[in-house]
Design a protein around this motif. Sequence first.
Motif, mmCIF file in Angstrom:
data_model
loop_
_atom_site.group_PDB
_atom_site.id
_atom_site.type_symbol
_atom_site.label_atom_id
_atom_site.label_comp_id
_atom_site.label_asym_id
_atom_site.label_seq_id
_atom_site.Cartn_x
_atom_site.Cartn_y
_atom_site.Cartn_z
ATOM 1 N N ASN A 1 0.825 -1.222 0.000
ATOM 2 C CA ASN A 1 0.000 0.000 0.000
ATOM 3 C C ASN A 1 0.854 1.264 0.000
ATOM 4 N N VAL A 2 2.031 1.215 -0.614
ATOM 5 C CA VAL A 2 2.876 2.407 -0.684
ATOM 6 C C VAL A 2 2.467 3.267 -1.888
ATOM 7 N N LEU A 3 2.776 4.543 -1.810
ATOM 8 C CA LEU A 3 2.572 5.447 -2.937
ATOM 9 C C LEU A 3 3.725 5.266 -3.919
ATOM 10 N N ILE A 4 3.398 5.050 -5.166
ATOM 11 C CA ILE A 4 4.437 4.865 -6.187
ATOM 12 C C ILE A 4 4.952 6.211 -6.685
ATOM 13 N N ALA A 5 4.073 7.175 -6.808
ATOM 14 C CA ALA A 5 4.463 8.491 -7.321
ATOM 15 C C ALA A 5 5.595 9.086 -6.493
ATOM 16 N N GLY A 6 6.616 9.569 -7.192
ATOM 17 C CA GLY A 6 7.749 10.199 -6.523
ATOM 18 C C GLY A 6 8.844 9.244 -6.105
ATOM 19 N N LYS A 7 8.568 7.936 -6.142
ATOM 20 C CA LYS A 7 9.582 6.954 -5.762
ATOM 21 C C LYS A 7 10.547 6.701 -6.930
ATOM 22 N N VAL A 8 11.757 6.270 -6.597
ATOM 23 C CA VAL A 8 12.698 5.791 -7.608
ATOM 24 C C VAL A 8 12.466 4.289 -7.762
ATOM 25 N N CYS A 9 11.994 3.884 -8.928
ATOM 26 C CA CYS A 9 11.703 2.474 -9.197
ATOM 27 C C CYS A 9 12.784 1.908 -10.104
ATOM 28 N N VAL A 10 13.513 0.915 -9.630
ATOM 29 C CA VAL A 10 14.593 0.293 -10.395
ATOM 30 C C VAL A 10 14.073 -0.991 -11.026
ATOM 31 N N VAL A 11 14.133 -1.053 -12.345
ATOM 32 C CA VAL A 11 13.658 -2.210 -13.097
ATOM 33 C C VAL A 11 14.877 -2.924 -13.679
ATOM 34 N N ALA A 12 15.095 -4.161 -13.250
ATOM 35 C CA ALA A 12 16.251 -4.924 -13.728
ATOM 36 C C ALA A 12 15.886 -5.681 -14.994
ATOM 37 N N GLY A 13 16.529 -5.317 -16.089
ATOM 38 C CA GLY A 13 16.250 -5.904 -17.389
ATOM 39 C C GLY A 13 15.355 -4.986 -18.206
ATOM 40 N N TYR A 14 15.401 -5.171 -19.536
ATOM 41 C CA TYR A 14 14.512 -4.394 -20.395
ATOM 42 C C TYR A 14 14.011 -5.245 -21.555
#
Length: 425
Positions: A209-222
């Motif tokens: 239930n965290v807010l995603i907006a404003g967070k740094v989201c690291v995505v491994a792989g593309y």
Amino acid sequence: MTATQAPVKHEVKDLSLAQLGKQRIEWAGREMPVLRQIRERFARELPLKGIRLVACCHVTTETANLAIALKAGGADAVLIASNPLSTQDDVAASLVVNEGISVYAIKGEDNDTYNRHVRIALDHRPHIIIDDGSDVTATLIQERQDQMSDIIGTTEETTTGITRLRAMFADGVLSFPAMNVNDADTKHFFDNRYGTGQSTFDGILRATNVLIAGKVCVVAGYGWCSKGVAMRAAGLGANVVVTEVDPIRALEAAMDGFRVMPMSEAAQIGDIFVTLTGNKHVVRKEHFEVMKDGAIVSNAGHFDIELDLKSLREMAREVKDVRPFVEQYVLPTGKSVVVLGEGRLVNLAAAEGHPSAVMDMSFANQAMASEYLALNKGKLEPGLHSIPREVDTEIARLKLNAMGIDIDTLTEDQLHYMSSWKEGT
């Protein structure tokens, strides 16, 4: 299953959950018109009559609709879980009670139980294997050489499973055909991107239930799955960072507007991490050590080994369950790292997996790949085979029809132009 029928063999959590499971399976089926049309045709034509089939899949409402379609086509099917945390227990119960399908799947089953279920499935002596990660196929090759002659072929719908099949073929041990469902356009363009993108954040949000907006989201792989997660993260207002080992994919991520850097740098600034590489230990000890206090780490790749949780456990002075599917690892420094769903597929461990509408196409591919193997028994060479283009196109056509979308068709003049080399400027 009627009162006069013998009970099918099974290992599920609680058969009393069957009615709830039936309602949820029917609800998912409303969003799966392509598979429904295939099931209706299968019931008329029985292309899988006499075929013993093992399906190792996430036991969800969508998979249930696939299993029902396979049975309608005449298959003698056994279903097992492809991941210890992905089973929906009410769905497993309903398939046993209401459909008479043998199911061996319990949410939260330990690895020993999972491996035992794989061997029970192989005791069925399958002609066709529908695999999700290639565990059944790998176990067959390693432990059941005497059953190899029974196999018509296998189908595989995950990037991880396809990688394993290629390795099997390179080692000379894949002696039967394998249908590469994962690379069908109607699978990876949609399931991997839109399904994974939406369901991954569904799992993260349900768990935290965290807010995603404003967070740094690291995505491994593309790859396609990662593209979907990065797209949805950006849509939710996150600042997205991508890590990659492939220069072309890294360049694509940069040109899609994302920051690209090594994991060693991303680990220091990330708030939320999602791995989707199909490889092992993408996030490991040296990354955990430099993460922010409270960093959230999750995996949406097939196996939990994308996260080096063994090292994290050894590092931690304390591990606490703080919410369902949320573990807090407290490090000696006092900082904590939060792991979701035990590092397993977060969209299935903490949520319900992909939406039915997108799995409609993926499972249409699985059903038709199984039919293709049965109809071409003994005609296909060992190794990986693509889904025939006409099958891929037909699935897309059926999906468009169900969505009420019309498209253009080429005129005779256009067809002539496309097949001629004489017309130019």
